[in-house]
Design a protein around this motif. Structure first.
Motif, PDB file in Angstrom:
ATOM      1  N   TRP A  50       0.820  -1.212   0.000  1.00  0.00           N
ATOM      2  CA  TRP A  50       0.000   0.000   0.000  1.00  0.00           C
ATOM      3  C   TRP A  50       0.853   1.261   0.000  1.00  0.00           C
ATOM      4  CZ3 TRP A  50      -4.593   0.396  -1.746  1.00  0.00           C
ATOM      5  CH2 TRP A  50      -5.388  -0.749  -1.793  1.00  0.00           C
ATOM      6  N   ARG A  51       1.950   1.258   0.712  1.00  0.00           N
ATOM      7  CA  ARG A  51       2.830   2.438   0.683  1.00  0.00           C
ATOM      8  C   ARG A  51       3.391   2.652  -0.723  1.00  0.00           C
ATOM      9  NH1 ARG A  51       3.980   4.856   5.434  1.00  0.00           N
ATOM     10  NH2 ARG A  51       3.495   3.689   7.314  1.00  0.00           N
ATOM     11  N   SER A  52       3.713   1.564  -1.412  1.00  0.00           N
ATOM     12  CA  SER A  52       4.203   1.656  -2.776  1.00  0.00           C
ATOM     13  C   SER A  52       3.130   2.251  -3.687  1.00  0.00           C
ATOM     14  CB  SER A  52       4.628   0.273  -3.278  1.00  0.00           C
ATOM     15  OG  SER A  52       4.936   0.320  -4.649  1.00  0.00           O
ATOM     16  N   ARG A  53       1.899   1.821  -3.511  1.00  0.00           N
ATOM     17  CA  ARG A  53       0.800   2.367  -4.313  1.00  0.00           C
ATOM     18  C   ARG A  53       0.636   3.863  -4.067  1.00  0.00           C
ATOM     19  NH1 ARG A  53      -4.116  -2.051  -4.233  1.00  0.00           N
ATOM     20  NH2 ARG A  53      -3.007  -3.640  -5.410  1.00  0.00           N
ATOM     21  N   ILE A  54       0.704   4.264  -2.822  1.00  0.00           N
ATOM     22  CA  ILE A  54       0.570   5.687  -2.490  1.00  0.00           C
ATOM     23  C   ILE A  54       1.733   6.473  -3.074  1.00  0.00           C
ATOM     24  CG2 ILE A  54       0.616   7.348  -0.572  1.00  0.00           C
ATOM     25  CD1 ILE A  54      -1.022   5.204   1.012  1.00  0.00           C
ATOM     26  N   ASP A  55       2.940   5.929  -2.985  1.00  0.00           N
ATOM     27  CA  ASP A  55       4.117   6.601  -3.565  1.00  0.00           C
ATOM     28  C   ASP A  55       3.951   6.771  -5.075  1.00  0.00           C
ATOM     29  OD1 ASP A  55       5.246   6.732  -1.048  1.00  0.00           O
ATOM     30  OD2 ASP A  55       6.635   5.058  -1.389  1.00  0.00           O
ATOM     31  N   ARG A  56       3.457   5.729  -5.749  1.00  0.00           N
ATOM     32  CA  ARG A  56       3.254   5.831  -7.201  1.00  0.00           C
ATOM     33  C   ARG A  56       2.177   6.850  -7.527  1.00  0.00           C
ATOM     34  NH1 ARG A  56       3.085   0.073  -7.142  1.00  0.00           N
ATOM     35  NH2 ARG A  56       0.946   0.248  -7.863  1.00  0.00           N
ATOM     36  N   LEU A  57       1.119   6.897  -6.728  1.00  0.00           N
ATOM     37  CA  LEU A  57       0.069   7.900  -6.939  1.00  0.00           C
ATOM     38  C   LEU A  57       0.626   9.305  -6.732  1.00  0.00           C
ATOM     39  CD1 LEU A  57      -2.863   8.660  -7.493  1.00  0.00           C
ATOM     40  CD2 LEU A  57      -3.314   8.325  -5.043  1.00  0.00           C
ATOM     41  N   ASP A  58       1.417   9.502  -5.685  1.00  0.00           N
ATOM     42  CA  ASP A  58       2.060  10.807  -5.440  1.00  0.00           C
ATOM     43  C   ASP A  58       2.936  11.205  -6.622  1.00  0.00           C
ATOM     44  OD1 ASP A  58       0.875  11.160  -2.964  1.00  0.00           O
ATOM     45  OD2 ASP A  58       2.649  10.511  -1.834  1.00  0.00           O
ATOM     46  N   ALA A  59       3.719  10.256  -7.137  1.00  0.00           N
ATOM     47  CA  ALA A  59       4.599  10.545  -8.276  1.00  0.00           C
ATOM     48  C   ALA A  59       3.783  10.894  -9.509  1.00  0.00           C
ATOM     49  CB  ALA A  59       5.518   9.353  -8.557  1.00  0.00           C
ATOM     50  N   PHE A  60       2.708  10.176  -9.736  1.00  0.00           N
ATOM     51  CA  PHE A  60       1.843  10.452 -10.872  1.00  0.00           C
ATOM     52  C   PHE A  60       1.235  11.839 -10.770  1.00  0.00           C
ATOM     53  CE2 PHE A  60      -2.510  10.452 -12.589  1.00  0.00           C
ATOM     54  CZ  PHE A  60      -2.240  10.244 -13.929  1.00  0.00           C
ATOM     55  N   LEU A  61       0.729  12.190  -9.599  1.00  0.00           N
ATOM     56  CA  LEU A  61       0.107  13.489  -9.406  1.00  0.00           C
ATOM     57  C   LEU A  61       1.134  14.615  -9.522  1.00  0.00           C
ATOM     58  CD1 LEU A  61      -2.387  12.667  -6.522  1.00  0.00           C
ATOM     59  CD2 LEU A  61      -2.907  13.005  -8.957  1.00  0.00           C
ATOM     60  N   ALA A  62       2.368  14.367  -9.097  1.00  0.00           N
ATOM     61  CA  ALA A  62       3.427  15.387  -9.185  1.00  0.00           C
ATOM     62  C   ALA A  62       3.837  15.634 -10.631  1.00  0.00           C
ATOM     63  CB  ALA A  62       4.633  14.949  -8.364  1.00  0.00           C
ATOM     64  N   GLU A  63       3.710  14.621 -11.496  1.00  0.00           N
ATOM     65  CA  GLU A  63       4.090  14.748 -12.906  1.00  0.00           C
ATOM     66  C   GLU A  63       3.025  15.462 -13.742  1.00  0.00           C
ATOM     67  OE1 GLU A  63       4.792  10.781 -14.253  1.00  0.00           O
ATOM     68  OE2 GLU A  63       6.608  10.534 -13.047  1.00  0.00           O
ATOM     69  N   ARG A  64       1.817  15.517 -13.261  1.00  0.00           N
ATOM     70  CA  ARG A  64       0.718  16.115 -14.028  1.00  0.00           C
ATOM     71  C   ARG A  64       0.886  17.628 -14.114  1.00  0.00           C
ATOM     72  NH1 ARG A  64      -4.934  14.390 -12.105  1.00  0.00           N
ATOM     73  NH2 ARG A  64      -5.417  15.624 -13.916  1.00  0.00           N
ATOM     74  N   PRO A  65       0.730  18.173 -15.286  1.00  0.00           N
ATOM     75  CA  PRO A  65       0.786  19.638 -15.404  1.00  0.00           C
ATOM     76  C   PRO A  65      -0.462  20.251 -14.765  1.00  0.00           C
ATOM     77  CG  PRO A  65       0.271  18.648 -17.530  1.00  0.00           C
ATOM     78  CD  PRO A  65       0.522  17.523 -16.569  1.00  0.00           C
ATOM     79  N   GLU A  66      -0.275  21.392 -14.172  1.00  0.00           N
ATOM     80  CA  GLU A  66      -1.414  22.034 -13.501  1.00  0.00           C
ATOM     81  C   GLU A  66      -2.160  22.965 -14.381  1.00  0.00           C
ATOM     82  OE1 GLU A  66      -0.700  23.481  -9.584  1.00  0.00           O
ATOM     83  OE2 GLU A  66       0.873  22.019  -9.331  1.00  0.00           O
TER      84      GLU A  66
END
Length: 144
Positions: free
Chosen positions: A128-144
């Protein structure tokens, strides 16, 4: 059925020691050696036993200090036979051990089984921590 880590989770670092498809518990049916992964049957028995508040309290008490069934029974508002049944469920889950001492049966908590359960839960936490880390990375890569 054995819970497994998917290749995506293993590749994402879900568990440092996990390999793709590595079991979270030992294959069903075989008795795990001390320190070996728990089988699905053992995990089910353990968590069913711990689902009851009285049994959790018995485990807590017997991990702190050994006690006879009579001593345990005096702490609860239930019959001696009811406490014996709770102890039998805990014993079947390997959470406690019963040792005859004269006419009494002494109950001791089994910290090794608790440790093995903690390791299993730790592996789930890593997923679950890995999933959250991947979600954080995905959200950080998204242009605003």
């Amino acid at each position: 059925m054995v819970a497994r880590i998917s290749p995506q989770h293993a590749a994402a670092g879900a568990s440092a020691s996990a390999t793709p498809g590595a079991p979270l518990s030992a294959p069903g049916g075989q008795l795990a050696a001390p320190g070996a992964p728990l089988t699905d049957e053992q995990v089910n028995r353990m968590f069913r036993a711990l689902a009851d508040a009285t049994r959790r309290d018995i485990v807590r008490r017997t991990l702190t200090a050994e006690a006879s069934i009579s001593e345990l029974a005096s702490a609860y508002d239930m019959s001696f036979a009811a406490v014996q049944k709770h102890v039998a469920v805990l014993e079947a889950a390997d959470l406690v051990a019963r040792t005859p001492q004269g006419r009494e049966r002494i109950i001791r908590g089994n910290p090794e089984t608790i440790r093995r359960a903690q390791e299993l839960l730790g592996r789930f936490e890593q997923i679950w921590r890995s999933r959250i880390d991947r979600l954080d990375a995905f959200l950080a890569e998204r242009p605003e």
